[in-house]
Design a protein around this motif. Structure first.
Motif, mmCIF file in Angstrom:
data_model
loop_
_atom_site.group_PDB
_atom_site.id
_atom_site.type_symbol
_atom_site.label_atom_id
_atom_site.label_comp_id
_atom_site.label_asym_id
_atom_site.label_seq_id
_atom_site.Cartn_x
_atom_site.Cartn_y
_atom_site.Cartn_z
ATOM 1 N N ASP A 77 0.870 -1.174 0.000
ATOM 2 C CA ASP A 77 0.000 0.000 0.000
ATOM 3 C C ASP A 77 0.905 1.223 0.000
ATOM 4 O OD1 ASP A 77 -1.888 1.986 0.545
ATOM 5 O OD2 ASP A 77 -2.058 1.454 2.666
ATOM 6 N N VAL A 81 -1.105 0.825 -5.245
ATOM 7 C CA VAL A 81 -0.466 -0.408 -4.825
ATOM 8 C C VAL A 81 0.848 -0.447 -5.578
ATOM 9 C CG1 VAL A 81 -0.539 -2.911 -4.951
ATOM 10 C CG2 VAL A 81 -2.561 -1.643 -4.216
ATOM 11 N N VAL A 107 -5.170 3.564 -7.305
ATOM 12 C CA VAL A 107 -6.411 3.132 -6.665
ATOM 13 C C VAL A 107 -7.184 4.384 -6.280
ATOM 14 C CG1 VAL A 107 -7.387 1.796 -4.765
ATOM 15 C CG2 VAL A 107 -5.166 1.144 -5.700
ATOM 16 N N GLN A 134 -11.758 2.841 -3.205
ATOM 17 C CA GLN A 134 -11.260 1.473 -3.325
ATOM 18 C C GLN A 134 -10.003 1.237 -2.492
ATOM 19 O OE1 GLN A 134 -12.513 2.913 -6.567
ATOM 20 N NE2 GLN A 134 -14.292 2.009 -5.573
ATOM 21 N N TRP A 135 -9.464 2.303 -1.908
ATOM 22 C CA TRP A 135 -8.312 2.099 -1.036
ATOM 23 C C TRP A 135 -8.663 1.038 0.004
ATOM 24 C CZ3 TRP A 135 -8.017 2.445 4.262
ATOM 25 C CH2 TRP A 135 -6.739 2.204 4.793
ATOM 26 N N SER A 136 -7.734 0.183 0.294
ATOM 27 C CA SER A 136 -7.998 -0.919 1.209
ATOM 28 C C SER A 136 -6.911 -0.999 2.264
ATOM 29 C CB SER A 136 -8.057 -2.241 0.432
ATOM 30 O OG SER A 136 -9.162 -2.229 -0.454
ATOM 31 N N HIS A 160 -5.747 -3.638 3.520
ATOM 32 C CA HIS A 160 -4.801 -4.638 3.001
ATOM 33 C C HIS A 160 -5.200 -5.021 1.588
ATOM 34 C CE1 HIS A 160 -5.393 -5.539 7.402
ATOM 35 N NE2 HIS A 160 -4.103 -5.281 7.384
ATOM 36 N N TYR A 161 -4.204 -5.223 0.779
ATOM 37 C CA TYR A 161 -4.424 -5.809 -0.543
ATOM 38 C C TYR A 161 -3.816 -7.203 -0.528
ATOM 39 C CZ TYR A 161 -5.066 -0.860 -1.644
ATOM 40 O OH TYR A 161 -5.487 0.438 -1.649
ATOM 41 N N SER A 183 -6.956 -8.433 -4.452
ATOM 42 C CA SER A 183 -8.133 -8.219 -3.627
ATOM 43 C C SER A 183 -7.841 -7.075 -2.666
ATOM 44 C CB SER A 183 -8.479 -9.485 -2.837
ATOM 45 O OG SER A 183 -7.404 -9.805 -1.959
ATOM 46 N N GLY A 184 -8.892 -6.530 -2.103
ATOM 47 C CA GLY A 184 -8.730 -5.478 -1.108
ATOM 48 C C GLY A 184 -9.840 -5.595 -0.096
ATOM 49 N N ASP A 185 -9.564 -5.164 1.137
ATOM 50 C CA ASP A 185 -10.578 -5.302 2.177
ATOM 51 C C ASP A 185 -11.214 -3.967 2.548
ATOM 52 O OD1 ASP A 185 -8.377 -4.336 3.509
ATOM 53 O OD2 ASP A 185 -8.207 -6.022 4.904
#
Lengths: 444, 444
Positions: A299, A310, A325, A329-331, A333-334, A344-346
């Protein structure tokens, strides 16, 4: 798999009726995404591992889950749960990628648990005040650090107290991943400059090797999934205060990109900084390996709360990518699919780093490189651009609506080894449980 | 200032009725609440390119080029004075010291006295030479001498002098049918790519406006272009390597009195990264530019302090992207002239506006020891300071065609932003008031 679960869900519903207030179906289709979700765990307080810790056993067919009682394995294809270890551990490190053994620490040693026989054995004693958090690809050593930071209770996290009398049915169980004191705790701990020693411990001989003495806050040790002497680690702290991502050869091995020489036969190599910050409030973190051991991804915010990427660094070639990103859509964790083609992202709540107003989702990302060849079809970039960063962007698909999830618990998504599911933990139904969402859209 | 215009508007309308121009000369944009004034009255009037200083008489009067020559408009009253009749050659700026208007015509660098209207030939250009900038004490002009045989010295090679605009079409320009500009057109990108490949080598030079002495600085095979002397430092000049922006390191600085190589202001590190449309801050401290990492994806207004090496970047979102940005004389505000899908640049859903940008810095959260470490590394090696822009819309350009680039720039008192537009059909020069219009003021 999805058909089995449909059958299972009714059975599970029966089985779970003993748990009061948990009469929800074990498998359903998220009405906002059209993707099937399965609740893999049944015991409240179950969790999957941190997103970087490999958690798949039995050739990738079973997922490791930690429970208040010990360690469970769930067979992904059927939802069947086995209780493979009873009792407390210090830390479940990971599943070994070679043998499928479950590595954990307890008391003063590193143990391996055979999930088939459920027998565990002590592999190596650990030095005092040490902790190890990663096993290398051939399962011959673990890495971690020695520090006496536990003698500084003033540095410890100030976690919010659990509700008196415990969580009530239906009440959202909070996690300890995010809490009001967290950023202050990071600053406190970093500023204390506690002396640390980075170590490996040989799991065959028990030999302890000191790699590095530092007053940086060394953390997040992650061996390459394929290269047994290549270790990634972090300078911990608030990310904008540190150059976080480092690589090191802990023993003999090929030179790192940009390094003049291979690691000496007795190792270790000089540490190599993966991402040098150039901007105030720039941050890089939550780094992870690609399954093939070629890439480290992370990240990357340039700057914090404003521009989101990413980033990726190829540890063999030195090539770099940056996938852009958008804020929503920032997550936290990817992760990367086993074949490397999907991410994937959470997601994240408005209180998380991106301050997204609509970011509480599990995401599937399809990376697209930005080449803009349509602008100049007959003018290939000159060789001088070979070493430049390749930019790209993530095209997203929502998998799970996490509107009801509280991000004090970070979902910590990972792809199953067959690439068909994304596993995460969530309190979206109240208690913390482990879930999987199918990457393919459900047949309606 | 704003009160004078309503009085003016009525006679202007009368005067313009003969030209089928019955629109008010001053109005409040209903979508923004800001007063807009049409400064020019003759169709096909133009303001200068956004980097060219165009203010004389202590900053009170603006240069406009027309089909007939050069006009000056007093910004506070709208009074137009015709100061040069006939071939004006290429008007490139007003001198910041004397207020004289500098132009090249018939192979000479000339100055026009706005009070006496006397045109003086200052220096004869060498064969193939063209100049586009005057230094701050008006002793030197800067430009390049082409290696190719010149076809029309003093103008652009092989083209008629730029300001010789064609007459209006039969029947005149009509509202709703924007007069196309020549800033952006189908095939421009191909021209840039071909231009970079085929552009003749050239020699950068200065010409002394008192002695006529030509000083050759250095020879280059790059497409050197966009020469801009510092507004305050008479020996410091920026210039560009023109071409497809993602294939060139564009922005350079040099001291014209020193035998030292030029300095690259922005080093690209990413494929498809661009730095473009550079301009000076009024105080001569900063060189600012459009930076995209990569092009059409992540947008910045970047600035570089030419004395300290300090860098400040402001992040913009897609719907703030503008072809040209500019900076207010006091450095506290920025302007942008928007963009349109189908033209060069990104494809924002709707950014056909003149924008006012309020710069904000990203909150600084670093712990003191980390900040101290950075302070010790200040200057060229320090971290880039980062911020973002809060948007205020000034003019709705829905009816504007971006074949003509608006080229926004602030008046020297910082109260107006001048731009050119075809939003009413013919190309005219406009100004919009930076302050919001007093809602109680009468609208003509």
């Amino acid at each position: 798999m999805k058909f089995l679960f449909s059958l299972l869900s009714s059975l599970a519903g029966l089985a779970l009726s003993a748990h009061a207030a948990d009469a929800l179906p074990r498998s359903w289709i998220d009405p906002d995404t059209g993707h099937r979700i399965v609740q893999l765990s049944t015991e409240p307080g179950s969790a999957c591992l941190y997103f970087t810790q490999y958690g798949y056993a039995a050739n990738g067919t079973k997922l490791l889950m930690t429970t208040p009682h010990g360690i469970d394995l769930v067979t992904l294809a059927t939802g069947e749960i086995e209780h493979v270890y009873e009792g407390r551990t210090n830390r479940v490190i990971q599943v070994g990628r070679k043998t499928g053994a479950i590595f954990f620490t307890k008391e003063d040693g590193v143990y391996a648990l055979d999930p088939a026989t459920r027998q565990s054995r002590l592999l190596a004693k650990l030095p005092p005040h040490s902790s190890v958090t990663t096993v290398n690809s051939d399962e011959t050593m673990v890495a971690g650090a020695i520090s006496e930071s536990e003698r500084r209770p003033d540095l410890a996290p100030r976690l919010p107290a659990a509700p008196a009398g415990g969580y009530q049915p239906g009440q959202t169980q909070l996690g300890h991943d995010n809490y009001p004191d967290k950023v202050a705790m990071m600053a406190r701990r970093l500023a204390a400059r506690i002396p640390m020693t980075m170590i490996t411990v040989n799991l065959q001989t028990g030999a302890v090797k000191e790699l590095l003495h530092s007053t940086d806050w060394l953390n997040h040790f992650q061996f390459s999934p394929t290269d047994p002497t290549l270790l990634m680690y972090a300078h911990e702290g608030a990310w904008w205060d540190v150059d976080r991502l480092w690589l090191m050869r802990v023993a003999a091995g090929a030179p790192l990109p940009g390094a003049a020489a291979a690691a000496p036969s007795d190792g270790p190599s000089e540490p190599m900084l993966v991402q040098k910050r150039t901007m105030a409030m720039e941050s890089a973190g939550h780094e992870f390996w690609s399954n093939d051991g070629q890439w480290v991804y992370y990240d990357h915010k340039m700057p914090n709360a404003e521009v989101f990427w990413v980033g990726g660094f190829n540890v063999v070639t030195g090539a770099r990518v940056q996938y852009h990103v958008d804020r929503d859509q920032w997550s936290v964790h990817y992760n990367n699919s086993e074949d490397g083609t999907l991410f994937s992202g959470d997601g994240g709540a408005e209180t998380n780093a991106a301050h997204a107003k609509d970011g509480k989702w599990i995401y599937l990302f399809r990376p697209q490189l930005i080449t803009r060849t349509e602008l100049a079809p007959n003018t290939p970039p000159p060789p001088s651009q070979d070493q430049m960063i390749q930019a790209g962007a993530f095209r997203f698909e929502r998998l799970v609506n996490l509107a009801k999830h509280d991000y004090s618990l970070e979902p910590n998504n990972s792809f199953t080894p067959d690439g068909k599911w994304v596993v995460f933990r969530s309190n979206l139904r109240g208690p913390i449980q482990v879930y999987a969402v199918e990457v393919a859209k459900a047949q309606q | 200032m704003k009160y004078l215009f309503p009085f003016l508007a009525a006679p202007a309308v009368v005067a313009l009725a003969a030209q089928a121009q019955e629109l008010p000369r001053s109005w409040i944009d209903p979508d923004t609440g800001h007063r807009v004034v049409q400064l020019s009255t003759e169709p096909n009037s133009n303001s200068l390119y956004f980097t060219q200083y165009a203010y004389t008489d202590g900053g009170t009067r603006l240069i406009m080029t027309t089909r007939h020559g050069v006009d000056l408009v007093t910004v506070s009253t709208g009074a137009i004075e015709h100061v040069l009749e006939g071939n004006s050659g290429r008007v490139f700026q007003a001198g910041r010291k004397t207020g004289k208007i500098f132009l090249t015509r018939n192979g000479y660098v000339c100055s026009l006295d706005p009070d006496t209207k006397v045109l003086t030939q200052l220096a004869k250009l060498p064969e193939g030479g063209s100049v586009v900038t005057v230094n701050s004490d008006e002793t030197l002009a800067g430009g390049s001498i082409s290696d190719a045989v010149p076809q029309a010295s003093g103008g652009r090679r092989g083209q008629p002098p730029a300001e010789q605009n064609p007459p209006p079409p039969p029947g005149g320009y009509r509202p709703g049918f924007p007069q196309p500009g020549h800033d952006d057109y189908p095939g421009k990108l191909d021209m840039m790519i071909r231009g970079q490949a085929r552009h003749p080598a050239s020699t950068l030079f200065t010409i002394n406006l008192q002695t006529g002495e030509v000083k050759r600085l250095f020879h280059t095979t790059e497409w050197a272009n966009h020469f801009q002397f510092s507004p305050t430092d008479p020996t410091l000049m920026s210039f560009a390597h023109e071409g497809p922006w993602w294939l060139v390191d564009r922005v350079w600085l040099m001291h014209v009195d020193r035998d030292a190589p030029p300095m690259l202001v922005h080093q690209r590190t990413m494929k498809m990264e661009i730095a473009n449309h550079e301009y000076w801050s009024a105080d001569g401290q900063w060189l600012c530019y459009d930076c995209e990492t990569p092009m059409n994806e992540v947008f910045w207004v970047a600035s570089y302090n030419v004395y300290t090496g300090e860098r400040v970047w402001y992040h913009l979102t897609l719907d703030q992207w503008s072809i040209h940005y500019n900076r207010s004389p006091d450095g506290t505000l920025y302007s942008g002239d928007g963009g349109e899908p189908g033209h060069l640049g990104p494809q924002p859903p709707h950014s056909k506006w003149i924008y006012l940008f309020h710069p904000k810095m990203v909150p600084e959260l670093r712990i003191p020891s980390a900040q101290a470490a950075e302070a010790a590394e200040a200057g060229p090696n320090g971290l880039i300071k980062v911020g973002y822009f809060e948007t205020e819309k000034l003019v709705n350009l829905a009816n504007h065609s971006y074949s003509l680039e608006p080229n926004g720039n602030f008046t020297p008192d910082g109260k107006w932003i001048v731009f050119r537009s075809n939003m009413r059909g013919p190309i005219q020069v406009y100004a919009v008031e930076v302050a919001k219009a007093n809602s109680t003021a009468s609208t003509p």
